[in-house]
Design a protein around this motif. Structure first.
Motif, PDB file in Angstrom:
ATOM      1  N   TYR A 188       0.828  -1.205   0.000  1.00 25.83           N
ATOM      2  CA  TYR A 188       0.000   0.000   0.000  1.00 25.83           C
ATOM      3  C   TYR A 188       0.865   1.257   0.000  1.00 25.83           C
ATOM      4  CZ  TYR A 188      -4.310  -2.623   0.798  1.00 25.83           C
ATOM      5  OH  TYR A 188      -5.394  -3.457   0.655  1.00 25.83           O
ATOM      6  N   THR A 191       2.100   1.773  -3.474  1.00 21.59           N
ATOM      7  CA  THR A 191       0.979   2.203  -4.311  1.00 21.59           C
ATOM      8  C   THR A 191       0.611   3.651  -4.015  1.00 21.59           C
ATOM      9  OG1 THR A 191       0.129  -0.068  -4.330  1.00 21.59           O
ATOM     10  CG2 THR A 191      -1.379   1.667  -5.002  1.00 21.59           C
ATOM     11  N   VAL A 226      -6.316   4.910  -1.237  1.00 24.60           N
ATOM     12  CA  VAL A 226      -5.133   4.122  -0.871  1.00 24.60           C
ATOM     13  C   VAL A 226      -4.673   4.472   0.547  1.00 24.60           C
ATOM     14  CG1 VAL A 226      -2.747   3.608  -1.469  1.00 24.60           C
ATOM     15  CG2 VAL A 226      -4.449   3.866  -3.278  1.00 24.60           C
ATOM     16  N   LEU A 229      -6.813   2.561   2.940  1.00 22.77           N
ATOM     17  CA  LEU A 229      -6.415   1.152   2.960  1.00 22.77           C
ATOM     18  C   LEU A 229      -5.082   0.968   3.694  1.00 22.77           C
ATOM     19  CD1 LEU A 229      -7.334   0.160  -0.709  1.00 22.77           C
ATOM     20  CD2 LEU A 229      -8.554  -0.473   1.381  1.00 22.77           C
ATOM     21  N   LEU A 230      -4.176   1.902   3.520  1.00 17.88           N
ATOM     22  CA  LEU A 230      -2.879   1.828   4.209  1.00 17.88           C
ATOM     23  C   LEU A 230      -3.060   1.929   5.723  1.00 17.88           C
ATOM     24  CD1 LEU A 230       0.204   1.802   4.281  1.00 17.88           C
ATOM     25  CD2 LEU A 230       0.162   4.272   3.844  1.00 17.88           C
ATOM     26  N   MET A 428      -1.885  -3.788  -7.847  1.00 20.49           N
ATOM     27  CA  MET A 428      -1.870  -3.756  -6.390  1.00 20.49           C
ATOM     28  C   MET A 428      -2.631  -4.947  -5.810  1.00 20.49           C
ATOM     29  SD  MET A 428      -3.409  -0.844  -3.799  1.00 20.49           S
ATOM     30  CE  MET A 428      -5.102  -1.295  -4.249  1.00 20.49           C
TER      31      MET A 428
END
Length: 459
Positions: A188, A191, A226, A229-230, A428
């Motif tokens: 992540y 990304t 992102v 999500l990280l 990803m």
């Protein structure tokens, strides 16, 4: 040298280098894992409780052995009383006529008259101090009891080994889960760097009039997605680390080294085993429990065998606290006890023990069948995990190739920004899936090792 030969040489060198790196990383992983397992075995609180139980079983065996040794007790008693029952001894009535005749015959008074005696049954000012020693000479109960306690030690040892094996699986699973979570965080993060770079480029292009505002808005939305999500991945990694340190019983904030992401499935595939649970400690424990029941049954059937013991008393006793040459005494002897009848109670105990043995045998068969099923299921899970990892590896290769192609086309104006984002997300997700499947293979391998008891436990 031709181009084909150069490419072939580079390919061979790459394969050899990759194999060497994989072997090195697996050796490093094994060294790290053994260190964590040893820490868990030393610190785990439940395992410490199991070890205390085994120590208690050892002490119980020592106590059973101590029953074969002489037992010495020092006892002292003082008694005094008056009244109650008594007995009349007509000593005067018996002896005085004789003494009178003797005095007449001798013309003297050498034989005085005596009184009748009234002797109470209660001791008066009487003491008894002695050393009482007993020694069993022949007692089958003691022999069987020692055998039972010896088998209980084996049961305690198997209980410790059972928990150690379960703890080893839990530690491996937790370590691989944490490593997978950390790898997901890195995916992540990389990304997010690409998304932020895309946002920066699109912002510059919009400023120069070469991109639409929609591209900038989509770039910002991608960065926010992102980032979320990280953050979730970081929380998952923290939770996995906390649980791993909990198993090791160390500081929850202690750092944890992660396992390598490289995976060699050749050795793992060879670890798939037939459904043979004979090495499982659970079955061995049930076998020892059945042996204990059999020993108890033999002890109950030897109910009528006589028990022989010896005793010896050495001490002092006298009235009015006297201490003289007549006060000391000794008393030795041998005793034999032969049980004859106790209301059929022992027969009932024998019947109960036989039922307990039958229950243990049924439990043994049930456990064997359940373990065979577990091993078969673990085999299937490992095979499925390997196939899934291989598929995810091929999918990752395709996603990376597609991403490189679309990214190049986007720079040349062939593909749109939306298509480039879609290719990046596919890459990803493929990396995440390949990472997850690689560690699932290791977790499935640890599960199979637990089910088959194929790995020797660290001491």
């Amino acid at each position: 040298m031709s181009t084909v030969l150069i490419n072939l040489r580079n390919l061979c060198l790459g394969v050899l280098l990759t194999g060497s790196i994989t072997a090195f990383s697996q050796d490093a992983d094994e060294a790290l894992l053994q260190g964590y397992l040893q820490t868990a075995f030393n610190n785990n609180l439940v395992l410490q409780q199991k070890n205390i139980g085994m120590d208690k079983a050892l002490l119980a065996l020592k106590s059973a052995n101590a029953l074969f040794l002489p037992s010495v007790d020092a006892t002292a008693a003082y008694q005094t009383g008056d009244g109650g029952r008594y007995i009349n001894l007509p000593i005067g009535d018996l002896l005085n006529p004789v003494y009178s005749t003797l005095n007449q015959m001798t013309g003297s008074s050498a034989f005085p008259q005596v009184e009748n005696v009234q002797q109470s049954f209660l001791p008066n000012n009487f003491y008894d101090v002695k050393l009482h020693t007993t020694l069993p000479l022949f007692n089958t109960d003691l022999l069987y009891n020692r055998s039972i306690e010896s088998k209980k030690i084996q049961l305690s040892e198997l209980e410790v080994l059972t928990y150690k094996r379960e703890l080893m699986k839990e530690v491996k699973t937790a370590w691989y889960s944490y490593s997978s979570a950390v790898a997901a965080v890195k995916i992540y993060e990389s990304t997010l760097v690409l998304a932020q770079e895309g946002e920066r480029v699109n912002t510059v292009l919009e400023t120069n009039g070469k991109a639409l505002p929609a591209a900038v808005i989509r770039s910002k939305a991608e960065v926010a997605s992102v980032s979320a999500l990280l953050e979730e991945a970081r929380r998952n990694a923290d939770n996995a680390r906390l649980y791993f340190n909990f198993l090791l019983n160390v500081n929850p904030e202690s750092p944890v080294s992660t396992a390598s992401s490289s995976l060699n499935t050749q050795g793992i595939s060879q670890s798939v085993s037939p459904a043979d649970p004979s090495r499982r400690e659970e079955l061995q424990s049930l076998s020892r429990a059945l042996e204990v029941r059999e020993t108890v049954l033999r002890m109950q059937r030897s109910f009528s065998i006589p028990q022989v013991g010896a005793f010896a008393d050495f001490g002092l006793q006298a009235d009015n606290m006297k201490f003289d040459e007549q006060s000391d005494y000794y008393l030795v002897g041998v005793q034999m006890n032969i049980p004859l009848f106790r209301g059929m109670g022992n027969r009932h105990k024998i019947a109960q023990t036989k039922l307990d043995m039958k229950l243990t045998q049924l439990k043994q068969e049930e456990t064997r069948n359940a373990l065979q099923l577990s091993i078969t299921a673990a085999n299937n899970r490992l095979s499925s995990a390997i196939r899934s990892w291989q598929a995810s590896s091929r999918q990752l290769e395709a996603a990376e190739s597609y991403h490189r192609l679309v990214e190049k086309g986007y720079r040349e104006g062939v593909f749109s920004f939306i298509e480039m984002l879609d290719a990046r997300n596919q890459q990803m997700n493929a990396r995440l899936q390949e990472n997850l499947m690689a560690y699932k293979v290791r977790i499935a391998q640890a599960d199979l090792e637990r089910e088959t008891a194929a790995i020797s436990l660290p001491q």
